[in-house]
Design a protein around this motif. Sequence first.
Motif, mmCIF file in Angstrom:
data_model
loop_
_atom_site.group_PDB
_atom_site.id
_atom_site.type_symbol
_atom_site.label_atom_id
_atom_site.label_comp_id
_atom_site.label_asym_id
_atom_site.label_seq_id
_atom_site.Cartn_x
_atom_site.Cartn_y
_atom_site.Cartn_z
ATOM 1 N N ARG A 76 -2.510 -5.664 -6.459
ATOM 2 C CA ARG A 76 -3.309 -6.508 -5.799
ATOM 3 C C ARG A 76 -3.658 -8.094 -6.372
ATOM 4 N N PRO A 96 -7.373 -4.108 1.903
ATOM 5 C CA PRO A 96 -6.091 -4.177 2.654
ATOM 6 C C PRO A 96 -6.311 -5.288 3.615
ATOM 7 N N ARG A 110 0.747 -1.027 -0.006
ATOM 8 C CA ARG A 110 -0.016 0.073 -0.119
ATOM 9 C C ARG A 110 0.988 1.294 -0.100
ATOM 10 N N TYR A 123 1.452 -6.714 1.267
ATOM 11 C CA TYR A 123 0.375 -7.744 0.953
ATOM 12 C C TYR A 123 1.236 -9.085 0.816
#
Length: 614
Positions: A481, A514, A82, A101
Motif C-alpha cells: 500500500r 481499499p 488486495r 491499487y
Amino acid sequence: MKRFLAMSALLVLTTAGALAEPLPLLTGAVRDQSGEPVRGARVEGVRADGSGEGSTRTDARGTFALEGEGIVRVRISCDYCRTEELPVVAGAPVVALVRRYSALLSNGPGPADLASIPYAEAEGALALEPFVALRDSSKLLPGPQVAFGGLSGSGLILQRGVPDYDLAANASSFRTTPDRYVVSLDAQGPGVAFLYGDRAGAGSFSLDPLPLPGLPELFAGTSSGGRVPATAGAASAIAGLSADPMQIARRVDFTADAAPGADTRLDAVASFSDGDLQAETTNHLESSDVFGRVFLERLRAQLTYAGITADQGTYAGADYGANVWSRWSGLEAKAGISGLPPASLFGEIDVRKNTGAYQSDIAPAIAASYETLRATLGERYASGSLSVLAGASAYDVGYQSGLLDPDYSSSSSGGTTSLLAPSFDAGVSLGARWKAGLTAAETFSLPSLLERYGVPPPSAAVVLNHNAVTQISLDYGDLARVRLEATYVEERTAGFDNGTTQGAGTLLYWQIAPTLSLRSWYMNATGTTAPSGPTLQYAPPFVPGTLGSAWLTYQANDAFRADAILERDLLNDGPYEHLDGAVSFHLAGKFRGMISTEQRHGTHATMFGITLQP
C-alpha cells in the motif's frame, strides 16, 4: 523364493505407476477490476484443513496452471493488490478478479484519471506527474510551460511523437489543444534527451488524444465543448472543440495503420488545430498548428525503421498593445536499426530542416532557418533487477538567415556549431522493495530565432545553452500500500544563460484504505540562471521555490469517484497554490457524469460533463 521375488517386482511396478500418475491440474485466469490481465500474481492452493498445496505465478496473459491434490480454494496475491481467496469448483477453471491499487502502479495520471480529475487543460494534468513543474501565465505570451523541477528552461512537447514548439520565439504549444482532449500523457526526464536534442533537457512530455477505444464526451460550464471519436477498420479519428470566456480551441486528429507484410508495420498520423485567445480588449491571439508523420518499421532478427515528419505553426495578434506575428515549420527524416531485448544496441540518423519568421513592435523583423544533423549510438538493457539506457548523439547545427530588417548583414548572421550529447540512465532493484536510479547527461537548448537575432548585431558564433545534469533517486515500495521516493537533481548551465540550479524532492503514494488513495510529491528548487548578455526572449525564467501536489482519490466502485487536489505551481513567475476537485458518477446505461471545479490562470472555472462509457 521365486514367488516372493515375483510379488516384490509386481509391488514395485505398481507403486512406480502410481507415483508417475500426474497430479490433478487446476487452471484459471486472474484479472483486475478494469479487466486487464494481472501478470506475476502468486496463486497458492489451499486444502480443506487450511494447509497449502503448491503454488505458481500467472503469465503475461494472466493465466495459470497449478498442480495439487485436494485443493478446495486458491489464494491470489500480487504487488499492490488486495489478497483474494476463492473456492474451487471441480472440473471448472478459476476466474479471479482482484482489486488492484492502480494509484500505486504508475507515476502520473492514467486514462481513467484524466477522465475524472478537474484539470481540463493538458498542462494542468502534466503537473500531477511527479516533480513536473507548471510555469503558468495569464499573459498570452509565452503561455504555460512545463519542465522537470530543478531544471531551467522549458521542456519539449511531443504531440503524438512529433516535436511541437515555437522555434521562432518559444511561445507555448498548448494554446490550440481543446479542453479534455488529451486522454494519455507521459513524462520523461533528461535521461532520454540525447534522443531528441533541443529543449528535451528539461523533460520530454508526450500527449496523445487517440488511444483506443476513444470515448465521446460533452461538457459545459466555464468551458463548453466536447470530443467525438470515430473508427473504421485500421483508421481512427477524433475531433474536439472547447470554448471559454478567454479561448476557443479546435482540433482534429487522424491515425491509420497497415501491415504491408507479416513483419512490417506502417502507421501515419495527422493533426490540424487552431485557437483564438482573448485576454482583454487589447490582448488577443489567433494561432494554428498542423503536423503529420509517416513511420515504417520491420521486425526480423533486428528492428529497422524509418520515418518522415512535417509540422507548421503560426500565431498573430496583440500582446499588451504590441502587435506580434510568428510562423515556423519543420521537415524531418530519420532512420534507425535496433537489436532485440534484453540487450539491444541501436543506431539512428536524423536530419531536420527548420524555418521561422517573427515580427513584432518590440523587435526587428526576423526570418531565418537552420538545419540539424544527428547521429546516435546507444544501448538499452533491461533484465532482472537492472535497466540501462546509455548512449551519445553527435549534432551538427547550421543557421542560415534571410533577415527582413535592413540593419542586419546577412553575411554575419549565419553560423554553425557541433556538439556531443552523452547520456547514462540506469535503475537497479536492491531486493524486492528498494530501487535506486542514476542519470548523468549532457543536454542543450538552441536559441530561438528571437534570442539569436532579436538584439543586433547577431553573433557570428552560434551560442547555445550547454547543460550538465546529474540526478539520483531512491525508491521504496512495500508491494502492498505504500510507495516512497527521494530524488535530487542538479543542472549546470553555460551559454546564452549561465547558472546552477538544484532540486530536492520527495514522493508519497499511499493506499490509505481499499477505496481511498493519496498521491503526493513536493520539490524544493534552488539556484538561479540568468542571460549572459542582452537578449529578447519569451522563455520563463527559473524561479526557486517549493512546488508539488497532494492528490486524494476516493473510489468505492465504478458508480462513484471523487478527487481533491491541492496543487502548488507557478503563475506569472510567482508561487500559486490552489485547491481543485471533481466528482464523477454513473448516470444511466452507458452514461457517466462529472462535475469539477479548478483555478485556471488565476480564475475560477466550473464544468459539468457527460461521457459515454464503453
